[in-house]
Enzyme design. Structure first.
Site, PDB file in Angstrom:
ATOM      1  N   GLU A  28      -5.976   2.815   5.617  1.00  0.00           N
ATOM      2  CA  GLU A  28      -5.682   2.661   4.195  1.00  0.00           C
ATOM      3  C   GLU A  28      -6.418   3.747   3.415  1.00  0.00           C
ATOM      4  OE1 GLU A  28      -6.946  -0.641   0.917  1.00  0.00           O
ATOM      5  OE2 GLU A  28      -5.750  -1.371   2.604  1.00  0.00           O
ATOM      6  N   ARG A  30       0.818  -1.217   0.000  1.00  0.00           N
ATOM      7  CA  ARG A  30       0.000   0.000   0.000  1.00  0.00           C
ATOM      8  C   ARG A  30       0.852   1.268   0.000  1.00  0.00           C
ATOM      9  NH1 ARG A  30      -2.162  -3.671  -1.377  1.00  0.00           N
ATOM     10  NH2 ARG A  30      -4.082  -4.653  -0.640  1.00  0.00           N
ATOM     11  N   SER A  72     -11.802  -0.938   1.769  1.00  0.00           N
ATOM     12  CA  SER A  72     -11.057  -1.409   2.940  1.00  0.00           C
ATOM     13  C   SER A  72     -10.533  -0.205   3.720  1.00  0.00           C
ATOM     14  CB  SER A  72      -9.895  -2.295   2.489  1.00  0.00           C
ATOM     15  OG  SER A  72      -9.175  -2.780   3.586  1.00  0.00           O
TER      16      SER A  72
END
Length: 307
Positions: A297, A177, A227
């Protein structure tokens, strides 16, 4: 900052007038269906227009914010000052032999489907990722064992000065990420993927399987930001939240999904403030119960609403 009418006149001299919107509501461009207005919302169709906007904003000290398809972002109700550049109109997808070149605003799902249509394997994992190509590269998006760094060849980016820079796979520093795009405040304009010839029935079967798994496990029936948290080392965020008895916990109109604890869904006209308050509560409870820090995130941008 310059007066709004002065900026508008300057922009009209730089770029086509039909790609300029003033005081544009941003909630219509986000999956959470939250967000205030952008002072200026611009939808360039060419890299050269992006460069012109960025250089003008740099010269006049006007803040610039970029938006892809708004799938993993929360925009506060106070909106965004300055210029918002939407990358959605940079949406070309070109296939040649075993390579695909796609504009930043292309949906990564559509790129995955284009690969399938040309019997190329390597992007099946992306068939259920709701983000744009630019966003996928920005955060090295991944799912079901695959990630962008496995198949990207290069990305063409623009920096804060309006210069174009091309980065190879290695130069992108793609990690969980994360990427050099984030670290250096770059914006992806185009990405190229190198794939392998495959078998259509196998590619389709894998995509069907991943789509079914996603639809059965994720709360796609509600607006959400995808998410919410990164995966903490040695744990799964959703499992920690579930084991903290937080599924169904609600702040305002936003709740932790009863279907998948890693998601927060807008069930009743929720606001960005509801999302933020719920995120902080979940982080606090999980920290107290398991001594594990949950890191977001999802990106949160924009100004808080005025009291």
């Amino acid at each position: 900052m310059l007066k709004q009418e002065d900026i508008l006149q300057d922009l009209k001299s730089l770029i086509p007038e039909d790609i300029i919107k003033v005081n544009e509501p941003l909630k219509r461009y986000t999956y959470t269906e939250t967000g205030g207005n952008a002072d200026f919302y611009l939808s360039p169709t060419k890299n050269e227009d992006v460069q012109a906007i960025v250089r003008y904003a740099k010269e006049k000290d006007i803040p610039v914010t970029y938006l892809g398809n708004g799938s993993n972002i929360i925009i506060r109700e106070g909106g965004i000052r300055g210029i918002v550049i939407s990358l959605l109109s940079l949406n070309h997808i070109n296939v040649s032999d075993d390579a695909i070149i796609a504009g930043s605003g292309s949906a990564i799902i559509d790129v995955s489907r284009a690969a399938r249509d040309h019997v190329l394997t390597g992007l099946e994992f992306a068939c259920g990722i709701p983000g744009s190509v630019g966003g996928a590269v920005y955060m090295n998006a991944g799912a079901y064992g695959g990630e962008i760094k496995d198949c990207i060849d290069y990305a063409l980016c623009v920096n804060e000065e309006g210069d174009l820079i091309q980065f190879t796979n290695k130069e992108l520093e793609l990690d969980y990420r994360n990427s050099i795009v984030q670290k250096q405040h770059l914006v992806v304009l185009e990405a190229a993927f190198t794939l392998e010839p495959g078998k259509l029935d196998e590619i389709q079967a894998k995509m069907d399987d991943l789509t079914e798994r996603r639809e059965s496990k994720q709360p796609l029936e509600y607006p959400s930001c995808g998410s919410v948290f990164q995966r903490p080392p040695g744990h799964f965020a959703g499992k920690l939240i579930q084991d903290s008895d937080l599924q169904g916990y609600r702040v305002g109109g936003v709740e932790v999904s009863k279907k998948h604890a890693g998601f927060m869904v807008n069930v009743d006209n929720g606001t960005a403030t509801d999302y933020e308050d719920l995120i902080h509560h979940v982080q606090k409870v999980v920290k107290e119960k398991f001594d594990v820090e949950l890191h977001r995130e999802v990106r949160i941008i924009g100004e808080h609403p005025k009291e």
